[in-house]
Design a protein around this motif. Sequence first.
Motif, PDB file in Angstrom:
ATOM      1  N   GLY A 158      -3.537   3.906  10.366  1.00 20.15           N
ATOM      2  CA  GLY A 158      -4.453   3.748   8.873  1.00 20.15           C
ATOM      3  C   GLY A 158      -3.955   4.411   7.765  1.00 20.15           C
ATOM      4  O   GLY A 158      -4.552   4.163   6.626  1.00 20.15           O
ATOM      5  N   ARG A 159      -2.937   5.146   8.098  1.00 14.26           N
ATOM      6  CA  ARG A 159      -2.483   5.996   6.553  1.00 14.26           C
ATOM      7  C   ARG A 159      -1.673   5.176   5.701  1.00 14.26           C
ATOM      8  O   ARG A 159      -1.359   4.092   6.010  1.00 14.26           O
ATOM      9  CB  ARG A 159      -1.687   7.135   6.951  1.00 14.26           C
ATOM     10  N   ALA A 160      -1.555   5.161   4.644  1.00 16.97           N
ATOM     11  CA  ALA A 160      -0.872   4.616   3.537  1.00 16.97           C
ATOM     12  C   ALA A 160       0.428   5.481   3.516  1.00 16.97           C
ATOM     13  O   ALA A 160       0.269   6.749   2.987  1.00 16.97           O
ATOM     14  CB  ALA A 160      -1.437   4.463   2.212  1.00 16.97           C
ATOM     15  N   LEU A 161       1.926   5.167   3.377  1.00 15.27           N
ATOM     16  CA  LEU A 161       2.875   6.114   3.319  1.00 15.27           C
ATOM     17  C   LEU A 161       3.888   5.614   2.228  1.00 15.27           C
ATOM     18  O   LEU A 161       3.721   4.219   1.997  1.00 15.27           O
ATOM     19  CB  LEU A 161       3.494   6.071   4.644  1.00 15.27           C
ATOM     20  N   THR A 162       4.657   6.280   1.741  1.00 15.82           N
ATOM     21  CA  THR A 162       5.613   5.941   0.842  1.00 15.82           C
ATOM     22  C   THR A 162       6.749   5.407   1.188  1.00 15.82           C
ATOM     23  O   THR A 162       7.085   5.652   2.611  1.00 15.82           O
ATOM     24  CB  THR A 162       6.014   7.427  -0.048  1.00 15.82           C
ATOM     25  N   GLY A 194      -0.756   7.130  -9.763  1.00 20.00           N
ATOM     26  CA  GLY A 194       0.154   7.694 -10.822  1.00 20.00           C
ATOM     27  C   GLY A 194       1.661   7.162 -10.548  1.00 20.00           C
ATOM     28  O   GLY A 194       1.671   5.911 -10.689  1.00 20.00           O
ATOM     29  N   ARG A 195       2.495   7.982 -10.343  1.00 15.29           N
ATOM     30  CA  ARG A 195       3.854   7.510 -10.356  1.00 15.29           C
ATOM     31  C   ARG A 195       4.252   7.184  -8.848  1.00 15.29           C
ATOM     32  O   ARG A 195       5.318   6.505  -8.634  1.00 15.29           O
ATOM     33  CB  ARG A 195       4.747   8.581 -10.788  1.00 15.29           C
ATOM     34  N   HIS A 196       3.247   7.216  -8.191  1.00 11.71           N
ATOM     35  CA  HIS A 196       3.689   6.985  -6.482  1.00 11.71           C
ATOM     36  C   HIS A 196       3.151   5.735  -6.143  1.00 11.71           C
ATOM     37  O   HIS A 196       2.081   5.218  -6.654  1.00 11.71           O
ATOM     38  CB  HIS A 196       2.954   8.142  -5.465  1.00 11.71           C
ATOM     39  N   ARG A 197       3.727   4.925  -5.127  1.00 15.19           N
ATOM     40  CA  ARG A 197       3.509   3.761  -4.427  1.00 15.19           C
ATOM     41  C   ARG A 197       3.388   4.154  -2.963  1.00 15.19           C
ATOM     42  O   ARG A 197       4.349   4.444  -2.243  1.00 15.19           O
ATOM     43  CB  ARG A 197       4.262   2.783  -4.782  1.00 15.19           C
ATOM     44  N   TYR A 198       2.139   3.718  -2.494  1.00 15.98           N
ATOM     45  CA  TYR A 198       1.787   3.728  -1.011  1.00 15.98           C
ATOM     46  C   TYR A 198       1.584   2.439  -0.354  1.00 15.98           C
ATOM     47  O   TYR A 198       0.922   1.618  -0.903  1.00 15.98           O
ATOM     48  CB  TYR A 198       0.572   4.832  -0.923  1.00 15.98           C
ATOM     49  N   HIS A 199       2.231   2.374   0.957  1.00 12.44           N
ATOM     50  CA  HIS A 199       2.243   1.076   1.480  1.00 12.44           C
ATOM     51  C   HIS A 199       1.149   1.308   2.836  1.00 12.44           C
ATOM     52  O   HIS A 199       1.089   2.419   3.478  1.00 12.44           O
ATOM     53  CB  HIS A 199       3.449   0.766   2.064  1.00 12.44           C
ATOM     54  N   ARG A 200       0.390   0.102   3.196  1.00  9.98           N
ATOM     55  CA  ARG A 200      -0.431   0.342   4.197  1.00  9.98           C
ATOM     56  C   ARG A 200      -0.420  -1.146   4.850  1.00  9.98           C
ATOM     57  O   ARG A 200       0.016  -2.119   4.107  1.00  9.98           O
ATOM     58  CB  ARG A 200      -1.895   0.514   3.789  1.00  9.98           C
ATOM     59  N   VAL A 201      -0.908  -1.352   6.032  1.00  7.37           N
ATOM     60  CA  VAL A 201      -1.093  -2.521   6.634  1.00  7.37           C
ATOM     61  C   VAL A 201      -2.241  -3.199   5.778  1.00  7.37           C
ATOM     62  O   VAL A 201      -3.198  -2.868   5.409  1.00  7.37           O
ATOM     63  CB  VAL A 201      -1.629  -2.277   8.113  1.00  7.37           C
TER      64      VAL A 201
END
Length: 240
Positions: free
Chosen positions: A29-33, A67-74
């Motif tokens: 369930g987390r969002a990861l870079t 911000g500058r980060h992109r997080y990926h999730r299902v």
Amino acid sequence: MLTTNAFAGIAALVGDPARASMLVALMDGRALTATELATVAGVTPQTASSHLAKLVAGELLAVERQGRHRYHRVATPAIAQMIESMMAVAATGAIARHRPLRTGPRDVMMRRARTCYDHLAGRVAVGIADRMITRGEIRLGADGGEVTERGTDLLRSLGIEIPRAAGRRGGRAFCRPCLDWSERRPHIAGAVGKALLAHSIDTLWLRPIAGSRAVIVTPLGRDTLTRLFGLAPDIWDDPT
């Protein structure tokens, strides 16, 4: 409308070992870079970015920007259900039969209790589902699930109110079975499963482990879950 080309395209996306590793890593369930997922998959950041672009284009993953980060999730619960089901099928295949997994302490905890996207999985979750089915509190079928009046009363007695809007068209399923990859029997997913997991964490019955899908069942949780759902004593033994 389903086409064979679309079906084959999804299979090809999941079928790459690096992309499969990324999808499994996101099942807690987390969002990861991209960098974190590159480490999981054992590929370079550049290669990971290419894989992630394909998964996003195929609508298996969604991207959140902070911000500058992109997080990926299902992308959706339906995608998570597909991945969990594929894990269950893979665990019953010839490789699993001829090359048995030698589990360590972490694996024991994963089999007992873990997150499956946004709900509880493992022996404890299957035990809860079994008991609720036996007592007539839920009904689980191949196409979905239902919480009975008796089940609604139980959830309310625990302080759990689940909006019926969760089952509306386009929204999260209200209650559905999810095949447990380690137990090969269903646990509870959908809005009901999500609420049960959230409540169990809020009441300190369960304690998440950072960086892992495994969750710790606290002494309070063990006593309470055993009392509420009549879980068998051997459910707390170390699975083999």
